[in-house]
Write a protein that holds these residues in place. Structure first.
Motif, PDB file in Angstrom:
ATOM      1  N   ARG A  86       0.840  -1.216   0.000  1.00  0.00           N
ATOM      2  CA  ARG A  86       0.000   0.000   0.000  1.00  0.00           C
ATOM      3  C   ARG A  86       0.867   1.255   0.000  1.00  0.00           C
ATOM      4  O   ARG A  86       0.567   2.233  -0.682  1.00  0.00           O
ATOM      5  CB  ARG A  86      -0.898   0.013   1.247  1.00  0.00           C
ATOM      6  N   HIS A  87       1.930   1.226   0.777  1.00  0.00           N
ATOM      7  CA  HIS A  87       2.785   2.409   0.846  1.00  0.00           C
ATOM      8  C   HIS A  87       3.570   2.594  -0.449  1.00  0.00           C
ATOM      9  O   HIS A  87       3.915   3.725  -0.808  1.00  0.00           O
ATOM     10  CB  HIS A  87       3.699   2.315   2.069  1.00  0.00           C
ATOM     11  N   VAL A  90       2.246   2.082  -3.332  1.00  0.00           N
ATOM     12  CA  VAL A  90       1.265   2.796  -4.157  1.00  0.00           C
ATOM     13  C   VAL A  90       1.242   4.278  -3.767  1.00  0.00           C
ATOM     14  O   VAL A  90       1.320   5.163  -4.627  1.00  0.00           O
ATOM     15  CB  VAL A  90      -0.137   2.163  -4.001  1.00  0.00           C
ATOM     16  N   LEU A  91       1.183   4.561  -2.466  1.00  0.00           N
ATOM     17  CA  LEU A  91       1.180   5.964  -2.018  1.00  0.00           C
ATOM     18  C   LEU A  91       2.454   6.672  -2.476  1.00  0.00           C
ATOM     19  O   LEU A  91       2.410   7.815  -2.950  1.00  0.00           O
ATOM     20  CB  LEU A  91       1.066   6.049  -0.490  1.00  0.00           C
TER      21      LEU A  91
END
Lengths: 462, 462
Positions: free
Chosen positions: B354-355, B357-358
């Motif tokens: 997820r990070h 992607v961020l």
């Protein structure tokens, strides 16, 4: 430990931690005692001599709840931007643009919202409410859908469940929405007024203690400038004035939205100027995002007493920019934190808090010179994130005097957090077992499994 | 569903999803069948006609495990940078600078690592191993501490537990470390060679099937340039050559580290040039971070066959920059994904994904013009994150031909994921219930509770 509070006055002893300002955390050095009245008000907080105070209370017959060594009592989280009507697709759809034909709004938001009616909305809203409470959210500024009957199901569900405290809006939108999910201007205004009156009546019927913030209250909720005619906006401004009602909307979120709204309202220097002209920037009101502001726009919001919701998760995807939170707070603007479900994927304020920290780091990127200055200007620690998720949110919603921290006279909205379980590791002789370390382990790796109890107005709801 | 595989050949039928390249996801449109041999190799994958193939297999006596409608089989995650020796303080300490007197290294990393010995390390390493497996990590490039005996406890624990497959390094460091936690050059080289030999012997003793990647293998692990003398680095390079051993270190992570290392090694144009001169950029080798690269440094890594570990979580804090992953992959560099515990706070590759992607979004910030181009150049979707967490990691570790996707001839290292439970919501008539939506809900909101089974080499370990 018995977490269920008894009837009448009770007290809680242990690590009672809050973050009343940026850069300030209280309650880590020694145990504190908070005394809660039978009506759910914080009677007193003892930050020194707590054990002695607890002993005398017990001697006088007051029940004292003793937290475990690895437990923390923190203020309940305040979610300043959450679309309960979008719960069904939470966690998907965000890899798309906001406004395209197969974008986030057209493919996910509008179908999900328009599927809600008096029969179907209850299940979705009860799930949203359960998820919020389970994750420690005790107050929220909530978006329903454009349907009156469906949005009333949210009000019913909150009253039934006893939380979270909710400012809730029936969405208003009278153009540029799909056929079958768009209102006429007249219907939108009539339904909005009906929603305002019925929601106020629902809260009045609860007979909450004097001085308590509402359990449910209405919010006038124009979706955003592109889906509202000037006539609708003017009418909503008049309703807000007539009923002294909270206002919320989206403002300056994404470049494509900004381009569209400025083409629709070419007479205004900024989105905020348009909202102001229609009477929709009020004290209290709140705009979500506020990322791509024009020069002077933040000052205009400040001047009208309008707060901002920082939505770091969804901003990574749609705004592609981070709000300079510390600078906005220093300017005097109230800034709360929002999950922005379903533009944000997680209903947990803990995830938003973490992403607020990450977003603050991006403001320190790509500028090797003057790193220290950038850190001073922009950095948010995880305990600053706790401030945003609690007191700052209370301030943004106009409840700063009654929610957000542990101070005498405020309501007891609180979460018991346990630094234990598979996601918050502890070792014999570990090097990071100070209370501040345990708190950080919860702030970075904790989830709903670490939440042992949630109180709203002194009453246990989880 | 019986998740425990029987002895001999078995098969799995259902949503069998992998991401062999950026922008490619397989297995979402219809059920697939993967057939696993008794030795843990993928014999065949049927992406069309899977149900018929399953029926014939069953008719011939082969057990077929049928996944549920909301289950997904994905390749096991590959964590390319993780400090198992820092597990005790995971989730705290990251709001500090890397190098200061009360910084991350001095206050947390060194005390935590130096507390590990033959008696204490086992508990910490078993917890690390449990956390990795519980979160679906089936292969990891691991850091032990500078102590030989403690690092051997990790090897023992992996052999005992049956996973995750681990390339594991005893850390080498002979200067600029605290008294009591620093090696002499000679001792560091002797202990490193002993660790290499014993770890190889431990794997050889397992008698794994021919063609299988190791369960444990050594990695030569100079901490980073600032803590290593030229003599140590030269000696480690010679050991890597002599034993044909994987090499890992940190490279170009933070501005303060870069300034320090260039003052210590002024004769080199970049950190990579220094590592190369000492024989430490090899095929296969991997450098973590690689964020603040000098011009030509990425090309130098590529030329030597050295991969990168993208550590998005810790990069937000210490590097204050994001690695341009897509561009590095297009250049030809192998880039895996790392949790970087405890510089990163979560042991879950899902959080790193997820990070990542961020972090890819931050490369699209602050540049209103040419947004579309920036998106093409930098964007990582959550399914791209799945690629980074699986096949890209296998490529980075030199196991691209045997791990990372579901293809005949590879090992069956896999995770069964269930899109259910309190964090992945489902509604009757929901608008987002396609397999791709359920997969995204897991990628964004899933956690260890959604992992129902983990297989390594065909054997169930969770």
């Amino acid at each position: 430990m018995a977490l269920s509070p008894p009837a009448g006055t009770y007290a809680v002893l242990g690590h009672i931690v809050d973050a009343p300002q940026l850069d300030v955390v209280r309650g880590l050095d020694e145990p504190s005692l908070v005394v809660v009245s039978g009506s759910g008000e914080i009677e007193s907080v003892h930050r020194a001599g707590a054990a002695d105070a607890a002993a005398s209370l017990e001697a006088s017959g007051v029940t004292v709840i003793r937290l475990g060594q690895r437990d923390f009592l923190v203020p309940g989280f305040i979610d300043c931007h959450v679309h309960a009507s979008q719960w069904a697709y939470m966690g998907t759809g965000i890899d798309r643009p906001l406004m395209a034909d197969d974008g986030f709004l057209a493919k996910y938001a509008f179908p999900a919202e328009s599927a809600l009616n008096a029969q179907t909305a209850g299940e979705v809203y009860r799930a949203a409410i359960d998820d919020m409470l389970r994750n420690g959210t005790t107050t929220a500024l909530v978006w329903g859908s454009a349907r009156l009957d469906a949005s009333e199901e949210y009000v019913k569900a909150v009253v039934e469940r006893g939380g979270p405290r909710s400012l809730i809006g029936k969405v208003s939108m009278d153009r540029h929405c799909p056929e079958g999910y768009v209102e006429t201007t007249a219907q939108s205004l009539a339904d909005t007024e009906a929603f305002v009156l019925r929601t106020k009546a629902a809260n009045d019927a609860l007979g909450l203690p004097a001085g308590s913030p509402p359990l449910v209250a209405p919010a006038i909720t124009p979706r955003f400038l592109p889906t509202c005619t000037a006539e609708l906006l003017r009418g909503l401004g008049a309703l807000a004035e007539k009923h002294d009602c909270f206002v919320q909307s989206h403002l300056s979120e994404s470049c494509d939205e900004l381009a569209f709204s400025s083409s629709l309202f070419p007479g205004f220097r900024s989105d905020a100027a348009a909202f102001a002209a229609f009477g929709l920037l009020r004290r209290p009101s709140l705009m979500a995002h506020c990322v791509h502001l024009q020069p002077g726009e933040a000052e205009l919001l400040l001047q009208h007493g309008c707060a901002m919701a920082h939505c770091p998760t969804s901003n990574f995807f749609f705004a592609k920019e981070a709000l300079p939170v510390r600078q906005m707070l220093q300017l005097g603007v109230k800034v709360g934190l929002g999950t922005d479900v379903a533009g944000g994927y997680s209903p947990a304020m803990l995830v938003s808090l973490r992403h607020a920290v990450l977003a603050s780091k991006t403001l320190q990127f790509r500028r090797a010179k003057g790193c220290a200055t950038l850190r001073d200007r922009h950095n948010l620690s995880h305990t600053d994130g706790l401030h945003l998720a609690t007191q700052a949110g209370a301030d943004a919603l106009g409840f700063g005097g009654s929610l957000g921290s542990f101070d005498a006279g405020k309501r007891f909205d609180a979460v018991v957090w346990a630094a234990e379980g598979p996601n918050v590791r502890c070792y014999r002789g570990g090097v990071a077992e100070e209370p501040s370390d345990l708190l950080h382990k919860l702030l970075t790796n904790g989830d709903d499994r670490n939440i042992k109890a949630v109180y709203i107005g002194g009453r246990r709801v989880v």
